[in-house]
Design a protein around this motif. Sequence first.
Motif, PDB file in Angstrom:
ATOM      1  N   LEU A   4       0.855  -1.184   0.000  1.00  0.00           N
ATOM      2  CA  LEU A   4       0.000   0.000   0.000  1.00  0.00           C
ATOM      3  C   LEU A   4       0.890   1.232   0.000  1.00  0.00           C
ATOM      4  O   LEU A   4       1.977   1.227   0.591  1.00  0.00           O
ATOM      5  N   LYS A   5       0.414   2.291  -0.640  1.00  0.00           N
ATOM      6  CA  LYS A   5       1.173   3.524  -0.671  1.00  0.00           C
ATOM      7  C   LYS A   5       0.227   4.712  -0.626  1.00  0.00           C
ATOM      8  O   LYS A   5      -0.736   4.778  -1.395  1.00  0.00           O
ATOM      9  N   GLU A   6       0.546   5.643   0.261  1.00  0.00           N
ATOM     10  CA  GLU A   6      -0.259   6.836   0.419  1.00  0.00           C
ATOM     11  C   GLU A   6       0.267   7.951  -0.482  1.00  0.00           C
ATOM     12  O   GLU A   6       1.481   8.075  -0.686  1.00  0.00           O
ATOM     13  N   SER A   7      -0.634   8.757  -0.990  1.00  0.00           N
ATOM     14  CA  SER A   7      -0.236   9.911  -1.781  1.00  0.00           C
ATOM     15  C   SER A   7      -1.189  11.062  -1.499  1.00  0.00           C
ATOM     16  O   SER A   7      -2.339  10.859  -1.094  1.00  0.00           O
ATOM     17  N   GLY A   8      -0.664  12.272  -1.755  1.00  0.00           N
ATOM     18  CA  GLY A   8      -1.471  13.462  -1.507  1.00  0.00           C
ATOM     19  C   GLY A   8      -0.573  14.631  -1.152  1.00  0.00           C
ATOM     20  O   GLY A   8       0.661  14.525  -1.207  1.00  0.00           O
ATOM     21  N   PRO A   9      -1.173  15.734  -0.760  1.00  0.00           N
ATOM     22  CA  PRO A   9      -0.377  16.921  -0.428  1.00  0.00           C
ATOM     23  C   PRO A   9       0.356  16.740   0.890  1.00  0.00           C
ATOM     24  O   PRO A   9      -0.127  16.073   1.812  1.00  0.00           O
ATOM     25  N   LYS A  13      -3.209  24.253   4.117  1.00  0.00           N
ATOM     26  CA  LYS A  13      -3.458  25.423   4.947  1.00  0.00           C
ATOM     27  C   LYS A  13      -4.641  25.165   5.889  1.00  0.00           C
ATOM     28  O   LYS A  13      -5.525  24.354   5.582  1.00  0.00           O
ATOM     29  N   PRO A  14      -4.630  25.822   7.015  1.00  0.00           N
ATOM     30  CA  PRO A  14      -5.791  25.702   7.918  1.00  0.00           C
ATOM     31  C   PRO A  14      -7.091  26.017   7.195  1.00  0.00           C
ATOM     32  O   PRO A  14      -7.126  26.902   6.338  1.00  0.00           O
ATOM     33  N   THR A  15      -8.118  25.268   7.535  1.00  0.00           N
ATOM     34  CA  THR A  15      -9.483  25.314   6.995  1.00  0.00           C
ATOM     35  C   THR A  15      -9.615  24.570   5.665  1.00  0.00           C
ATOM     36  O   THR A  15     -10.734  24.301   5.239  1.00  0.00           O
ATOM     37  N   GLN A  16      -8.510  24.225   5.025  1.00  0.00           N
ATOM     38  CA  GLN A  16      -8.607  23.493   3.759  1.00  0.00           C
ATOM     39  C   GLN A  16      -9.039  22.047   3.987  1.00  0.00           C
ATOM     40  O   GLN A  16      -9.004  21.544   5.118  1.00  0.00           O
ATOM     41  N   THR A  17      -9.414  21.402   2.890  1.00  0.00           N
ATOM     42  CA  THR A  17      -9.763  19.985   2.914  1.00  0.00           C
ATOM     43  C   THR A  17      -8.582  19.156   2.428  1.00  0.00           C
ATOM     44  O   THR A  17      -7.984  19.457   1.392  1.00  0.00           O
ATOM     45  N   LEU A  18      -8.268  18.124   3.194  1.00  0.00           N
ATOM     46  CA  LEU A  18      -7.194  17.202   2.839  1.00  0.00           C
ATOM     47  C   LEU A  18      -7.783  16.003   2.104  1.00  0.00           C
ATOM     48  O   LEU A  18      -8.776  15.425   2.554  1.00  0.00           O
ATOM     49  N   ASN A  67     -17.598  13.847  11.731  1.00  0.00           N
ATOM     50  CA  ASN A  67     -18.180  14.921  10.931  1.00  0.00           C
ATOM     51  C   ASN A  67     -17.207  15.486   9.902  1.00  0.00           C
ATOM     52  O   ASN A  67     -17.620  16.232   9.002  1.00  0.00           O
ATOM     53  N   ARG A  68     -15.944  15.174  10.029  1.00  0.00           N
ATOM     54  CA  ARG A  68     -14.935  15.745   9.130  1.00  0.00           C
ATOM     55  C   ARG A  68     -14.376  14.726   8.138  1.00  0.00           C
ATOM     56  O   ARG A  68     -13.656  15.110   7.220  1.00  0.00           O
ATOM     57  N   LEU A  69     -14.660  13.464   8.341  1.00  0.00           N
ATOM     58  CA  LEU A  69     -14.041  12.416   7.543  1.00  0.00           C
ATOM     59  C   LEU A  69     -14.995  11.791   6.546  1.00  0.00           C
ATOM     60  O   LEU A  69     -16.185  11.612   6.838  1.00  0.00           O
ATOM     61  N   THR A  70     -14.450  11.442   5.375  1.00  0.00           N
ATOM     62  CA  THR A  70     -15.170  10.637   4.403  1.00  0.00           C
ATOM     63  C   THR A  70     -14.184   9.647   3.795  1.00  0.00           C
ATOM     64  O   THR A  70     -13.092  10.038   3.380  1.00  0.00           O
ATOM     65  N   VAL A  81      -9.781   6.446  -0.852  1.00  0.00           N
ATOM     66  CA  VAL A  81      -9.558   7.876  -0.662  1.00  0.00           C
ATOM     67  C   VAL A  81     -10.133   8.316   0.683  1.00  0.00           C
ATOM     68  O   VAL A  81     -11.263   7.945   1.038  1.00  0.00           O
ATOM     69  N   LEU A  82      -9.350   9.096   1.394  1.00  0.00           N
ATOM     70  CA  LEU A  82      -9.799   9.689   2.659  1.00  0.00           C
ATOM     71  C   LEU A  82      -9.806  11.203   2.508  1.00  0.00           C
ATOM     72  O   LEU A  82      -8.807  11.780   2.080  1.00  0.00           O
ATOM     73  N   THR A  83     -10.915  11.816   2.832  1.00  0.00           N
ATOM     74  CA  THR A  83     -10.959  13.279   2.871  1.00  0.00           C
ATOM     75  C   THR A  83     -11.242  13.729   4.299  1.00  0.00           C
ATOM     76  O   THR A  83     -12.019  13.109   5.020  1.00  0.00           O
ATOM     77  N   MET A  84     -10.564  14.794   4.678  1.00  0.00           N
ATOM     78  CA  MET A  84     -10.739  15.390   6.001  1.00  0.00           C
ATOM     79  C   MET A  84     -10.916  16.885   5.805  1.00  0.00           C
ATOM     80  O   MET A  84     -10.037  17.555   5.248  1.00  0.00           O
ATOM     81  N   THR A  85     -12.036  17.384   6.253  1.00  0.00           N
ATOM     82  CA  THR A  85     -12.345  18.795   6.055  1.00  0.00           C
ATOM     83  C   THR A  85     -11.812  19.654   7.198  1.00  0.00           C
ATOM     84  O   THR A  85     -11.410  19.157   8.257  1.00  0.00           O
ATOM     85  N   ASN A  86     -11.786  20.949   6.943  1.00  0.00           N
ATOM     86  CA  ASN A  86     -11.462  21.940   7.978  1.00  0.00           C
ATOM     87  C   ASN A  86     -10.180  21.594   8.742  1.00  0.00           C
ATOM     88  O   ASN A  86     -10.171  21.497   9.973  1.00  0.00           O
ATOM     89  N   MET A  87      -9.111  21.423   8.000  1.00  0.00           N
ATOM     90  CA  MET A  87      -7.835  21.033   8.593  1.00  0.00           C
ATOM     91  C   MET A  87      -7.317  22.108   9.539  1.00  0.00           C
ATOM     92  O   MET A  87      -7.495  23.318   9.327  1.00  0.00           O
ATOM     93  N   ASP A  88      -6.660  21.646  10.595  1.00  0.00           N
ATOM     94  CA  ASP A  88      -6.123  22.506  11.653  1.00  0.00           C
ATOM     95  C   ASP A  88      -4.684  22.072  11.927  1.00  0.00           C
ATOM     96  O   ASP A  88      -4.326  20.922  11.674  1.00  0.00           O
TER      97      ASP A  88
END
Lengths: 120, 106
Positions: A4-9, A13-18, A67-70, A81-88
């Motif tokens: 398995l290999k993870e990729s992404g940014p 920045k704060p408030t962005q979605t990962l 509430n922040r994860l999908t 794919v994992l998305t996390m909203t409102n990053m801090d």
Amino acid sequence: QITLKESGPTLVKPTQTLTLTCTFSGFSLSTTGVGVGWIRQPPGKALEWLALIFWDDDKRYRPSLKNRLTITKDTSKNQVVLTMTNMDPVDTATYYCAHRVPFMETYDPWGQGILVTVSS
Amino acid sequence: SYELTQPPSVSVSPGQTASITCSGDKLGNKYACWYQQKPGQSPILIIFEDTKRPSGIPERFSGSISGNTATLTISGTQAMDEADYYCQTWDSTTVVFGGGTKLTVL
């Protein structure tokens, strides 16, 4: 051999979605019992389970972050794919995806991880 | 929420036996597994279903369960065993990790 290999940014920045992608090989997410999970680890701290998706598209989330994860899967591409909203900044961590051993709540193996830093 | 409690650190001399505990409410009614994580590396599964060892894991690693406490035992500890160790279980619909134990081989 399962990999398995993870990729992404690596910087958001704060408030962005990962959005993180786990690309895997050696198994199929259409096989009964199979799952892929996401786990994170802040620098110098303990492992923290985030989410899990099963072969039948059932999903589980860490209650405090629900509430922040999908979590979603693309079986044809062998990706989760994992998305996390409102990053801090407190979300700064190494994010791992891992293969859930069929019908066991055990992860083996894990990806190499990706360090995501949240900073303006 | 469910919690697993591990000692933050354990020290052992080379060749001796190290024991790392993991406690949780009614843990004996669930399965526990253990991971080893060396600095800069991803966790590796070393014990599953309380006592089973995956292929390729040395026999010096063993697991046990008694009441609400799971124990990872490393017999004849080697310098290469110096690492962080995490226990993990499943409660209701969520996966839970312990806080981790740093094993130092002095």
